[in-house]
Design a protein around this motif. Structure first.
Motif, short mmCIF file in Angstrom:
data_model
loop_
_atom_site.label_atom_id
_atom_site.label_comp_id
_atom_site.label_asym_id
_atom_site.label_seq_id
_atom_site.Cartn_x
_atom_site.Cartn_y
_atom_site.Cartn_z
N LYS A 5 0.87 -1.18 0.00
CA LYS A 5 0.00 0.00 0.00
C LYS A 5 0.90 1.22 0.00
O LYS A 5 1.86 1.30 0.76
CB LYS A 5 -0.87 -0.01 1.24
N VAL A 6 0.60 2.19 -0.88
CA VAL A 6 1.36 3.44 -0.91
C VAL A 6 0.90 4.27 0.28
O VAL A 6 -0.28 4.58 0.42
CB VAL A 6 1.13 4.21 -2.23
N VAL A 7 1.86 4.62 1.16
CA VAL A 7 1.51 5.37 2.37
C VAL A 7 2.16 6.75 2.42
O VAL A 7 1.91 7.50 3.36
CB VAL A 7 1.87 4.56 3.64
N GLY A 8 2.99 7.09 1.44
CA GLY A 8 3.63 8.40 1.48
C GLY A 8 4.48 8.68 0.26
O GLY A 8 4.67 7.82 -0.61
N ASN A 9 4.96 9.93 0.20
CA ASN A 9 5.84 10.40 -0.87
C ASN A 9 7.21 10.72 -0.29
O ASN A 9 7.33 11.03 0.89
CB ASN A 9 5.29 11.70 -1.48
N VAL A 10 8.23 10.68 -1.14
CA VAL A 10 9.58 11.08 -0.75
C VAL A 10 10.03 12.17 -1.71
O VAL A 10 9.92 12.01 -2.93
CB VAL A 10 10.58 9.90 -0.84
N TRP A 11 10.49 13.29 -1.16
CA TRP A 11 11.07 14.36 -1.97
C TRP A 11 12.53 14.48 -1.59
O TRP A 11 12.87 14.55 -0.41
CB TRP A 11 10.37 15.70 -1.71
N ALA A 12 13.41 14.51 -2.58
CA ALA A 12 14.84 14.65 -2.34
C ALA A 12 15.40 15.64 -3.37
O ALA A 12 15.40 15.35 -4.57
CB ALA A 12 15.54 13.30 -2.46
N THR A 13 15.85 16.79 -2.90
CA THR A 13 16.38 17.78 -3.83
C THR A 13 17.76 17.38 -4.33
O THR A 13 18.15 17.76 -5.43
CB THR A 13 16.45 19.17 -3.18
N ARG A 14 18.48 16.61 -3.53
CA ARG A 14 19.80 16.11 -3.95
C ARG A 14 19.75 14.61 -3.97
O ARG A 14 19.44 13.96 -2.97
CB ARG A 14 20.87 16.58 -2.97
N LYS A 15 20.04 14.05 -5.13
CA LYS A 15 20.03 12.59 -5.27
C LYS A 15 20.91 12.18 -6.45
O LYS A 15 21.32 13.02 -7.24
CB LYS A 15 18.61 12.06 -5.43
N GLU A 16 21.18 10.91 -6.53
CA GLU A 16 21.97 10.34 -7.61
C GLU A 16 21.37 10.75 -8.96
O GLU A 16 20.15 10.78 -9.14
CB GLU A 16 21.95 8.81 -7.48
N GLU A 17 22.21 11.09 -9.90
CA GLU A 17 21.77 11.55 -11.22
C GLU A 17 20.80 10.57 -11.90
O GLU A 17 19.85 10.99 -12.54
CB GLU A 17 23.00 11.78 -12.12
N ALA A 18 21.03 9.27 -11.72
CA ALA A 18 20.17 8.27 -12.36
C ALA A 18 18.74 8.29 -11.80
O ALA A 18 17.83 7.75 -12.42
CB ALA A 18 20.77 6.88 -12.17
N LEU A 19 18.55 8.92 -10.65
CA LEU A 19 17.22 8.98 -10.05
C LEU A 19 16.44 10.24 -10.41
O LEU A 19 15.26 10.37 -10.06
CB LEU A 19 17.33 8.88 -8.51
N ARG A 20 17.07 11.15 -11.12
CA ARG A 20 16.38 12.39 -11.49
C ARG A 20 15.16 12.09 -12.35
O ARG A 20 15.20 11.29 -13.26
CB ARG A 20 17.32 13.31 -12.25
N GLY A 21 14.07 12.74 -12.00
CA GLY A 21 12.83 12.57 -12.73
C GLY A 21 11.98 11.38 -12.30
O GLY A 21 10.88 11.19 -12.80
N LEU A 22 12.50 10.58 -11.37
CA LEU A 22 11.73 9.43 -10.89
C LEU A 22 10.94 9.79 -9.64
O LEU A 22 11.46 10.45 -8.74
CB LEU A 22 12.66 8.25 -10.56
N LYS A 23 9.69 9.38 -9.59
CA LYS A 23 8.84 9.59 -8.43
C LYS A 23 9.17 8.50 -7.41
O LYS A 23 9.30 7.33 -7.75
CB LYS A 23 7.38 9.48 -8.88
N LEU A 24 9.32 8.90 -6.15
CA LEU A 24 9.65 7.97 -5.07
C LEU A 24 8.48 7.91 -4.09
O LEU A 24 8.00 8.95 -3.63
CB LEU A 24 10.92 8.41 -4.35
#
Length: 91
Positions: A5-24
């Motif tokens: 079950k989706v229970v929340g969102n994650v926002w990260a302004t700094r992350k690995e380049e390969a994760l850019r544009g991916l919803k967490l």
């Protein structure tokens, strides 16, 4: 595969380049037979899931194959939004 079950969102302004544009999203695994609490984890989302949705998740190398970036640091990825689950809990 894991049901969760989706229970929340994650926002990260700094992350690995390969994760850019991916919803967490934060996922709480569903176990229909055990009364044990299961730990939440974070999964990438490419199917448009949202809080409250029941989702199907793959882990490990299968999760990395869901995006077009080779060797992305991904452990879990949502691959489906579940419409219905039917379980016989007496088994």
């Amino acid at each position: 595969m894991i049901l969760g079950k989706v229970v929340g969102n994650v926002w990260a302004t700094r992350k690995e380049e390969a994760l850019r544009g991916l919803k967490l999203l934060v996922i709480k695994p569903i176990d229909y037979h055990s009364k044990q609490p299961l730990s939440t984890f974070v999964a990438t989302d490419r199917v448009g899931a949202g809080i409250g949705d029941t989702v199907l998740i793959v882990t490990g190398s299968s999760a990395r194959k869901t995006i077009e970036v080779d060797n992305a640091p991904i452990d879990a990825s949502i691959v489906g939004i579940v419409d219905e689950v039917e379980v016989d809990i007496d088994i």
